[in-house]
Design a protein around this motif. Structure first.
Motif, PDB file in Angstrom:
ATOM      1  N   THR A  46       0.829  -1.209   0.000  1.00 60.41           N
ATOM      2  CA  THR A  46       0.000   0.000   0.000  1.00 60.41           C
ATOM      3  C   THR A  46       0.859   1.254   0.000  1.00 60.41           C
ATOM      4  OG1 THR A  46      -1.670  -1.219   1.263  1.00 60.41           O
ATOM      5  CG2 THR A  46      -1.867   1.178   1.194  1.00 60.41           C
ATOM      6  N   LEU A  50       1.044   4.229  -2.871  1.00 58.83           N
ATOM      7  CA  LEU A  50       0.879   5.634  -2.509  1.00 58.83           C
ATOM      8  C   LEU A  50       2.052   6.477  -2.984  1.00 58.83           C
ATOM      9  CD1 LEU A  50      -0.834   7.717  -0.988  1.00 58.83           C
ATOM     10  CD2 LEU A  50       0.412   7.115   1.094  1.00 58.83           C
ATOM     11  N   LEU A 273      -4.805   3.329  -6.748  1.00 56.03           N
ATOM     12  CA  LEU A 273      -4.912   4.133  -5.525  1.00 56.03           C
ATOM     13  C   LEU A 273      -6.310   4.743  -5.399  1.00 56.03           C
ATOM     14  CD1 LEU A 273      -3.603   5.491  -3.049  1.00 56.03           C
ATOM     15  CD2 LEU A 273      -2.864   7.332  -4.577  1.00 56.03           C
TER      16      LEU A 273
END
Length: 300
Positions: A46, A50, A273
């Motif tokens: 994750t 990002l 995202l």
């Protein structure tokens, strides 16, 4: 008085057990290490998405992996993603929201009706039916995708919205949760009082059963929404038209085209995202009801 002041407290018996509140807490090394590794396994990808979404096409592969870009690359990526094929990405997001919201609501209603019936009615074969439904929890989606495609193709429902929604309506795990919750949340005495007053079974289910099962249904809806939002195999098998793709299949099609056009990689990462944001917003908005559900289940 002097004798009393000069006396000291008797020494504490060191052999006596130390109260539990004063004992030093020992950290279990193995479970803590496993939890930390599991957290890193979830957080690192994750974090990579990002950071990578902030980079432009030229900096995606030329800078350090976890070094974010400060030149507003994410703004240009969102702009380019919105312009890709006339803004088809946002059409895919609307499709995903429709599939997940409609499928989650319908599946929650079907699970509530089935779980309520299994919990509150006595009929022949109830245990065998419930055990068969539980066996459906053990079947992976990849096993059911091909038979579902063959059945729906016979009915002419492939490449349609119904073909994607229909297999999602039956959720064995949701039925199990609703049955357990109906047993504890819907008292039989209240149903008997409603029958004495002349209420039918359908009215009892809608007016009494659904209202008392409301907090549990929030959990079922949230789980089903996330499952449909992240589902890839079923819509990939069922759909052939680009304008009916959900986000999972749409981003995969972009990724395939990215093998020949490397500039699409940054768009796929940015789209990934953005696809997480609706799920986070839904979870945060329903978190209050979910906590009520967990506390109620613990008290009962």
């Amino acid at each position: 008085m002097t004798a009393m002041a000069g006396t000291s407290a008797p020494p504490r018996d060191r052999s006596a057990p130390v109260p539990a509140a004063r004992r030093p807490r020992r950290i279990a090394v193995l479970p803590t290490t496993a939890l930390v590794l599991g957290a890193l396994y979830c957080v690192v990808p994750t974090l990579w998405i990002l950071v990578a979404a902030t980079k432009s096409r030229t900096k995606l592969f030329s800078t350090d992996t976890y070094t974010p870009s400060l030149d507003l690359g994410i703004v240009h990526n969102i702009r380019d993603l919105s312009a890709y094929q006339g803004g088809i990405f946002w059409h895919w997001m609307l499709n995903s929201f429709f599939y997940a919201a409609a499928g989650g609501l319908l599946a929650s209603f079907v699970s509530a009706a089935t779980g309520y019936a299994l919990a509150k009615y006595e009929f022949r074969g109830r245990s065998a039916l419930f055990n068969t439904i539980l066996a459906g929890v053990l079947l992976p989606q990849i096993v059911l995708a091909v038979p579902q495609y063959l059945l729906l193709s016979k009915a002419g429902l492939t490449d349609s919205l119904v073909g994607v929604l229909l297999p999602q309506l039956f959720n064995p795990y949701g039925i199990y949760l609703c049955k357990i919750y109906a047993q504890s949340a819907v008292p039989d005495s209240l149903l008997e009082a409603g029958r004495i007053d002349g209420a039918g079974e359908g009215r009892l289910f809608v007016s009494v059963g659904l209202r008392l099962m409301g907090p549990g249904l929030v959990t079922v809806f949230l789980l089903q929404f996330i499952a449909i939002w992240n589902n890839f195999l079923l819509p990939y098998v069922m759909l052939t038209s680009d304008d009916k793709f959900p986000l999972t299949v749409g981003l995969y099609s972009m990724l395939r085209h990215g093998a020949a056009e490397a500039s699409l990689y940054s768009l796929v990462i940015t789209g990934t995202l953005l696809s997480v944001l609706p799920v986070i917003a839904l979870f945060l908005s329903l978190q209050r009801f979910w906590r009520i559900d967990l506390v109620t289940g613990a008290l009962k």
